[in-house]
Each structure stands twice: as C-alpha cells, then as structure tokens.
Design a protein around this motif. Structure first.
Motif, PDB file in Angstrom:
ATOM      1  N   ILE A 137       1.459  -1.084   0.476  1.00 27.07           N
ATOM      2  CA  ILE A 137      -0.070  -0.385   0.131  1.00 27.07           C
ATOM      3  C   ILE A 137       0.618   1.517  -0.005  1.00 27.07           C
ATOM      4  O   ILE A 137       0.505   2.045  -0.836  1.00 27.07           O
ATOM      5  N   TYR A 141       1.315   4.535  -3.330  1.00 26.50           N
ATOM      6  CA  TYR A 141       1.329   6.009  -2.451  1.00 26.50           C
ATOM      7  C   TYR A 141       2.371   6.806  -2.593  1.00 26.50           C
ATOM      8  O   TYR A 141       1.967   7.416  -3.421  1.00 26.50           O
ATOM      9  N   MET A 154      -4.994   4.745  -9.482  1.00 30.85           N
ATOM     10  CA  MET A 154      -5.559   3.499  -7.742  1.00 30.85           C
ATOM     11  C   MET A 154      -6.852   2.768  -8.825  1.00 30.85           C
ATOM     12  O   MET A 154      -7.098   2.189  -8.331  1.00 30.85           O
ATOM     13  N   MET A 382      -7.546   6.084  -1.279  1.00 28.34           N
ATOM     14  CA  MET A 382      -6.665   6.308  -1.695  1.00 28.34           C
ATOM     15  C   MET A 382      -5.757   7.185  -2.008  1.00 28.34           C
ATOM     16  O   MET A 382      -4.646   6.968  -2.303  1.00 28.34           O
ATOM     17  N   GLY A 406      -0.831   4.055   5.528  1.00 27.72           N
ATOM     18  CA  GLY A 406      -1.826   2.828   4.807  1.00 27.72           C
ATOM     19  C   GLY A 406      -2.264   2.335   5.763  1.00 27.72           C
ATOM     20  O   GLY A 406      -3.452   1.191   5.843  1.00 27.72           O
ATOM     21  N   TRP A 410      -6.193   1.390   6.524  1.00 28.07           N
ATOM     22  CA  TRP A 410      -6.027  -0.584   6.732  1.00 28.07           C
ATOM     23  C   TRP A 410      -7.049  -0.388   8.002  1.00 28.07           C
ATOM     24  O   TRP A 410      -7.575  -1.869   8.066  1.00 28.07           O
TER      25      TRP A 410
END
Length: 488
Positions: A137, A141, A154, A382, A406, A410
């Motif tokens: 993740i 980014y 994304m 995201m 991240g 999550w």
C-alpha cells in the motif's frame, strides 16, 4: 541536512499500473476467500460457532498491533532494492504458503486441536500478510507525485482487485455441492486454498518485480536503518509518528468517511442474499440456486445470489471506476466522492423496487448506481491518502510515512468491518429473522428490506458532510508541492 533529490513522476506506464494492480488482486482475493472458507469452518470442520467467531476476531486485534509497526519498518528500511519491494516479494510468498497451511486441518483431529492449530496459523498468516500488504500500500502512495495520476493508478488497481469479487461468489456453490468437483466441503476448502494461494503468490510478487520505487531520501540513507539494537527507538518512533498521523485533519476525514460508507455497506452486505432467497424466492434455496434455467448455462452458474454479486463486481470494475476516475480529473477528488456517494444513495433506494418476486431480473436495476459507493470509495480515498502524505512531509519532515498512513487507514477499515459484522447480526435479530424457518414473516421481510436500504444510505449521507471540510484540492496540492521543493 543534505539536499534531497526531487523526482517528479507525472505519468506511469500502463505496465507499471498493471504490475501494481496485480498486487491488489492478491490483497482482495485472500480476505475474500477467507470469508467464504470461514463458513465451512463450522459446517465442514465441525467447529463450534462461538469458537469460530473467536477465530475470526482474535487475529484482527493482533493485526491492529502489527500493521503500524510494519509501516514504520518499511518507511525506514534502506536496501539496494528499495524500502518496499523486498517485503512485498517475501511477504507474498510467505502469505500464500501460510494460507494453504491454515486450511490443512482434519475434522478427525478434534475441535480443541483444530481451534489451537487454526489460531496459531491465523496469527502467522496475519503476520505474513502484514509483511506484504503494508509495504504494498505504501508503494502505491509514492509511485507518482502527480495529483491526477495517483487517481488513475488507483483506478487501474481497484479494477484489477475487483476480479477477486467476480471469482469468490462461486466458491460457495463449488464447495457446498458434492455433485460438482469436491466430494466433501473439507476437501473443497483444502484444495481451493492451494489454488487461491498459488494465484496470490504469482500476482503478489508482480509489484516487487516490475514496479519502480523512487530513490531513497538522503536522510534515510544516512540512518543506520532498522537494527536489533535500535528496537527501543522503533517503539518510541512508532508512537510519535502515530500522534502525527492522527493529528492530520484531512486524513482523519478520509478515515471517518471511509468508516461510514464502507461499514454502512458491510453491515447489510449479507442481507441481499437473505432477501433474494426469502423474499424473491419464498425461502426456496433450490429455486434461488437454479434461477437461470437456460440449458446452455452450467448448473454451477445458475445461482441468483452469485450472479448478483458477480454482476456488481463487473459493473464496478468496468463502468464505475473509469467514470469516477474521469470525474476526479474533471472536478476534483472531493467533488467526485460526493457525486459518486449521492449516486449510490439513489441506487440503495431503488433496491425497494429492484428486489421483485414478480420479476427477479429487476434486482440488477440498482447495481449501476449502487456500485458508485464502493467503486468510488477506495479509488478516491487511496489517491487522497497519497496527497495527505505530501502534507505530512511539509509539516513534519522526512522520512515520509506512506506505509504508516496506509497501515492506520486499513486497520480502521478492518476493525470497522468487525464491528459491522456484529451490528449486522444484531439487526437480523432485531427484525426477528429466524434462520431455522423456511418462510419468514411479512413483517420481518419488510423490516429487513428497509434496513438494507436505510443503513447504507444514511451512513453514506453522513460521510458526505464529513468530506465537505476536506481541503486538499488540486490547487492546494500544487502549493504544497511548491513548498516541499523549497524545503527540500
């Protein structure tokens, strides 16, 4: 401090986007398959429902501890292969192997042995999955620093991830019916776990092999890295960084809005199955599972519930996500979120007429609108979290904290999902749903249908108000990037 080289990645190649998106298939397929297999932990392996609930809940609390730590480790790692890719490569392989081992139990071993075996293997599996998913993740980014390219990345990522939700609904019929491939449910779970894990290993290592990481910042290169001697500093740094993460106002808005939209949907996610079976097909599972009577359609693919779920994923992947990506580039990410969420609310309301016993085909009517809720949510959130990481660097300096942001995001999703499952069960009890009755009362079905609409629609409506105050527009991000260049 030495100056830090500033790299600008405006557009990524389609190969880079597909390679990263392949990891999203792993990140979606494993939890989706796990959710289906957990049902057969009770019916196939003979686990007590209460113990099965513990086995579903305890690992999530462990996950809450490991995610931020792994985020810190990834953000502060320095290797010749980057901060993310070594963990992604090893984590994908380890996770796949542990997923297979997790399900290689036998009912003959006894409930006590299977409980402890599954619990220990679950904790190991969660650890392996954290090693993979948290750096994965974070990599997404930082692959591009362009405001709109992040959304395009994304969008491709979530489109590929939707493939998992096209596949998994059919696991239920494949495992539960002995007339298909597997003689027993236990055999089905064991063998399918191998297929799932093999696919996840192959797709999971793709980002490590083919995606490029930006150069390590100079301040990371000058640090000793993560060492055993510095484990105390790791702990103190994690808590300090968590304070900075939770002090980021725009990020908190993303978390709260996601919690509302996603968990409002998850709370009633299973209700559609109950409504299809008990309202549209009057409690006749055989009729619901053989809804498509066309002779050219294999028996396995005639289930009304599975068709509903698969069509939902197809619409999300190939219609909704491209439209949401376009809206974000045209009007901005916040506006795209508000518009897509409003559209989903209209879709939820249409379910009242869509779930029709007289015409089952109408159940597909709300899907193109409903799908904007989930399809828009993670594509935009995201992308916006990547923007938040720029703001954090401006405020708090290096190292950047992509993996830690991240991990927190999550973790919030996972914990919220656990709460949603509990509240969903409470709603079923409140409407007096009787799982042992072949036919439900008219009052129960009416209340169930109302809850299926009101819960996700109202939570999505509140999320819109939360996001109204989100201020990281494209113009604001240009200002932040200009300030970062001066600061660097």
């Amino acid at each position: 401090m030495k100056p830090v080289a500033v790299t600008t990645t405006r557009r990524l190649s389609m190969g880079q986007k597909i390679a990263y998106g392949s990891g999203s298939l792993t990140n979606n397929l494993l939890p989706a398959a796990l959710a289906i297999f957990m049902f057969f932990l009770v019916t196939g392996f003979g686990m007590d429902p209460f113990l099965a609930g513990l086995l579903g809940g305890i690992p999530r609390f462990f996950d809450a501890l490991t995610d931020p730590i792994m985020g810190y480790i990834s953000d502060n790692t320095r290797t010749g292969w980057g901060r993310r890719r070594p963990y992604i490569f090893v984590g994908a392989i380890v996770t796949g192997i542990l997923f297979i081992l997790l399900w290689q139990m036998s009912p003959e071993n006894g409930q006590t042995f299977n409980f402890w075996y599954f619990l220990v293997m679950s904790l190991l599996y969660i650890t392996g999955n954290t090693i993979f998913s948290t750096p994965f993740i974070g990599l997404g980014y930082e692959m591009s620093d362009d405001y709109n390219e992040r959304t395009r990345l994304m969008g491709i990522t979530n489109t590929i991830g939707q493939i998992a939700w096209m596949i998994v609904p059919w696991f239920w019929a494949l495992i539960s019916n002995p007339d298909y491939i597997f003689a027993t449910q236990v055999e089905g779970v064991r063998k399918l776990s191998i297929v799932v894990a093999a696919l996840c290993i192959v797709t999971g290592i793709m980002p490590a092999l083919f995606c490029k990481e930006p150069p390590l910042p100079a301040d990371i290169k000058e640090r000793p890295g993560i060492t055993a001697a510095g484990i105390w500093n790791v702990g103190t740094d994690v808590f300090r960084n968590l304070g900075q993460v939770f002090g980021n106002g725009p990020f908190l808005r993303l978390c709260v809005a996601t919690f509302l939209v996603y968990n409002g949907f998850q709370m009633v996610a299973s209700f559609s199955n109950y409504i299809i079976v008990y309202y549209m097909f009057d409690g006749d599972y055989s009729l619901a599972n053989n809804w498509l009577t066309w002779e050219w359609v294999p028996t396995l693919f005639r289930s009304a519930s599975a068709c509903f779920a698969t069509v939902n994923a197809l619409i999300t992947a190939f219609m909704v996500i491209p439209v949401v990506t376009w809206m974000a580039g045209k009007w901005g990410k916040k506006q795209a979120f508000i518009i897509s969420t409003l559209i989903s609310i209209v879709g939820y309301v249409l379910k009242w007429w869509g779930f029709s016993p007289e015409n089952p085909w109408l159940m597909f009517l709300p899907l193109p609108l409903m799908s904007f809720g989930m399809g828009g949510l993670f594509t935009l959130m995201m992308s916006m979290t990547a923007d938040v990481c720029d703001l954090d660097e401006l405020r708090n300096g290096l190292p950047r904290k992509e993996s830690q942001f991240g991990a927190i995001y999550w973790w919030m999703v996972k914990m919220g999902q656990s709460l949603a499952l509990v509240l969903g069960g409470a709603i079923l009890k409140w409407v007096a749903f009787d799982q042992n009755a072949a036919v439900q009362t008219t009052e129960t079905l009416t209340q169930l249908r109302l809850a299926d609409i009101i819960v996700p629609a109202s939570s999505a409506f509140v999320a819109i108000f939360v996001m109204i105050g989100y201020n990281l527009t494209e113009e604001k991000m240009k200002e932040i990037k200009a300030a970062l260049k001066v600061k660097r």
